[in-house]
Design a protein around this motif. Structure first.
Motif, PDB file in Angstrom:
ATOM      1  N   ALA A  49       0.835  -1.208   0.000  1.00 21.76           N
ATOM      2  CA  ALA A  49       0.000   0.000   0.000  1.00 21.76           C
ATOM      3  C   ALA A  49       0.873   1.263   0.000  1.00 21.76           C
ATOM      4  O   ALA A  49       0.602   2.214  -0.751  1.00 21.76           O
ATOM      5  N   ILE A  50       1.908   1.288   0.836  1.00 23.43           N
ATOM      6  CA  ILE A  50       2.794   2.455   0.878  1.00 23.43           C
ATOM      7  C   ILE A  50       3.509   2.638  -0.454  1.00 23.43           C
ATOM      8  O   ILE A  50       3.626   3.759  -0.976  1.00 23.43           O
ATOM      9  N   ALA A  51       3.991   1.529  -1.034  1.00 20.20           N
ATOM     10  CA  ALA A  51       4.682   1.618  -2.326  1.00 20.20           C
ATOM     11  C   ALA A  51       3.729   2.106  -3.423  1.00 20.20           C
ATOM     12  O   ALA A  51       4.102   2.927  -4.273  1.00 20.20           O
ATOM     13  N   PHE A  52       2.490   1.621  -3.388  1.00 24.35           N
ATOM     14  CA  PHE A  52       1.499   2.044  -4.387  1.00 24.35           C
ATOM     15  C   PHE A  52       1.209   3.537  -4.279  1.00 24.35           C
ATOM     16  O   PHE A  52       1.206   4.258  -5.289  1.00 24.35           O
ATOM     17  N   LEU A  53       0.990   4.018  -3.052  1.00 25.53           N
ATOM     18  CA  LEU A  53       0.682   5.440  -2.851  1.00 25.53           C
ATOM     19  C   LEU A  53       1.876   6.316  -3.217  1.00 25.53           C
ATOM     20  O   LEU A  53       1.709   7.371  -3.859  1.00 25.53           O
ATOM     21  N   ALA A 177      -5.935   7.805  11.856  1.00 23.93           N
ATOM     22  CA  ALA A 177      -5.783   8.524  10.590  1.00 23.93           C
ATOM     23  C   ALA A 177      -6.002  10.018  10.789  1.00 23.93           C
ATOM     24  O   ALA A 177      -5.303  10.843  10.185  1.00 23.93           O
ATOM     25  N   ARG A 178      -6.963  10.386  11.619  1.00 16.34           N
ATOM     26  CA  ARG A 178      -7.219  11.803  11.871  1.00 16.34           C
ATOM     27  C   ARG A 178      -6.012  12.452  12.559  1.00 16.34           C
ATOM     28  O   ARG A 178      -5.615  13.564  12.197  1.00 16.34           O
ATOM     29  N   ASN A 229      -5.041  10.475   2.123  1.00 15.40           N
ATOM     30  CA  ASN A 229      -5.707   9.218   1.799  1.00 15.40           C
ATOM     31  C   ASN A 229      -4.878   8.013   2.212  1.00 15.40           C
ATOM     32  O   ASN A 229      -5.433   6.963   2.559  1.00 15.40           O
ATOM     33  N   GLY A 230      -3.546   8.160   2.216  1.00 13.15           N
ATOM     34  CA  GLY A 230      -2.721   7.088   2.754  1.00 13.15           C
ATOM     35  C   GLY A 230      -2.954   6.897   4.244  1.00 13.15           C
ATOM     36  O   GLY A 230      -3.031   5.759   4.735  1.00 13.15           O
ATOM     37  N   CYS A 231      -3.085   8.002   4.971  1.00 19.55           N
ATOM     38  CA  CYS A 231      -3.394   7.912   6.405  1.00 19.55           C
ATOM     39  C   CYS A 231      -4.750   7.261   6.637  1.00 19.55           C
ATOM     40  O   CYS A 231      -4.911   6.444   7.553  1.00 19.55           O
ATOM     41  N   ARG A 232      -5.730   7.617   5.812  1.00 19.28           N
ATOM     42  CA  ARG A 232      -7.064   7.012   5.960  1.00 19.28           C
ATOM     43  C   ARG A 232      -7.011   5.505   5.773  1.00 19.28           C
ATOM     44  O   ARG A 232      -7.565   4.736   6.567  1.00 19.28           O
ATOM     45  N   SER A 233      -6.339   5.061   4.713  1.00 21.34           N
ATOM     46  CA  SER A 233      -6.306   3.627   4.409  1.00 21.34           C
ATOM     47  C   SER A 233      -5.515   2.852   5.463  1.00 21.34           C
ATOM     48  O   SER A 233      -5.987   1.827   5.981  1.00 21.34           O
TER      49      SER A 233
END
Length: 361
Positions: A49-53, A177-178, A229-233
């Motif tokens: 996920a981190i690599a994708f973002l 995430a917030r 959006n990375g934080c949200r996911s």
């Protein structure tokens, strides 16, 4: 504002809106698909996920930078610290190469005009300072640094993104995430204030020798939707619902109590059958002896008579009380859904569009 400046400003607004919808409606669902439990191992899911973002944000920002074209320093091949003499030498060298009289390329006139415009801006120290802080749009609109206006624009931008971040991270699953999103927003705010209020560019020249303050802030603003959006996911993926786990444990305990009650009911029925067959006196006497061992005799020498059926009934009552307590605890742990309301979500999108339209004009 000139047509070129208006076009650039309109392009930035369109890019901001398209980037917002792109990350919210495309990138976030794709990241959630990668992080879906059971699809990959936990560590691999986070890494993927981190690599994708990161790759997506780098590609998108790189394409936007390429579409904006090189800045004045890159056009002339000089750095932010170059003095007027170095700029003049670089201009003379490049102007001989792209001058329409010597270069027959169809793009030569446009390249020469762009080179001349960059030279005029960088040779004027006042225009150069405005260009470093506000970009070409600041030159076209004759903008100057005003502290009051700067903080008003700053407040509008960060208040808008703060409201959007809050709405998009509603629900107990988005608590982490917030926190991460608002931490990043505060860090970005501090960096932007430090850059815009300093006399020069605080970024080391060896790191970004041709990048202006305006471009650094633009890159931060461009990358923030990806960060949010990375934080949200990741926040939703790493969230552990302790209340839900406790509720499941209480439900398991409740089911266990029910099974024990059923077994005790069967034992009670069996003992009643034995007592009805004439073996009740022997069981009652044995139970009385074991139950009163070491217990002082009451007034008058009477020993309280305890029967097996009575003991089982007492244990059954206790289990029923415990079962009622567990049921009450389970009911208290029922929480409202963590999904955001559709009204708040669409109101946030509409508010972003309205803010963008009002302050772009």
């Amino acid at each position: 504002m000139s047509d070129e400046g208006a076009s650039a400003a309109g392009g930035d607004d369109l890019s901001g809106l398209s980037g917002f919808f792109f990350y919210v409606f495309i990138v976030h669902p794709c990241t959630a698909w990668i992080l879906r439990p059971g699809r990959f191992e936990r560590k691999k899911s986070i890494m993927y996920a981190i690599a994708f973002l990161a790759a997506l944000a780098a590609i998108k920002t790189g394409m936007e930078i390429q579409a904006k074209g090189p800045n004045h320093y890159a056009k002339l091949g000089v750095t932010r610290s170059s003095n007027p003499l170095a700029i003049k030498r670089a201009y003379k060298k490049l102007s001989l190469q792209v001058h329409p009289d010597k270069n027959k390329s169809p793009d030569a006139p446009a390249q020469f005009d762009a080179l001349k415009r960059a030279y005029d801006v960088l040779m004027d120290m006042e225009f150069r300072e405005v260009y470093n802080k506000f970009g070409q749009e600041g030159i076209d609109s004759n903008k100057r640094y005003d502290e009051t206006q700067f903080f008003i624009e700053l407040g509008v931008f960060y208040l808008t993104w703060g409201m959007m971040a809050y709405v998009l991270t509603l629900g107990k699953r988005s608590g982490n995430a917030r926190q991460w999103t608002f931490t990043g927003l505060i860090v970005m705010l501090v960096v932007e204030i430090a850059i815009m209020t300093s006399r020069g560019n605080p970024i080391p020249e060896w790191l970004l020798p041709q990048t202006t303050e305006y471009e650094v802030i633009w890159i931060m603003h461009s990358l923030f939707p990806a960060f949010m959006n990375g934080c949200r996911s990741l926040g939703a993926f790493l969230y552990v619902d302790l209340e839900e786990q406790q509720r499941k444990l209480l439900l398991a305990l409740q089911e266990q109590n029910k099974d024990i009650l059923l077994v005790l009911r069967d034992v009670q029925i069996g003992i009643q059958s034995i007592q009805a067959g004439g073996g009740g006196h022997r069981i009652a006497n044995a139970t009385a002896e074991s139950s009163t061992a070491g217990v002082p005799i009451g007034v008058g020498g009477n020993i309280p008579r305890v029967t097996p059926t009575g003991k089982i009934k007492e244990l059954q009552d206790r289990l029923q009380t415990s079962n009622a307590t567990v049921t009450q605890a389970v009911n208290q742990l029922k929480t409202e859904g963590s999904k955001n309301s559709s009204f708040g979500f669409y109101a946030m999108i509409l508010g972003y569009i309205v803010f963008s339209y009002i302050f772009s004009n």
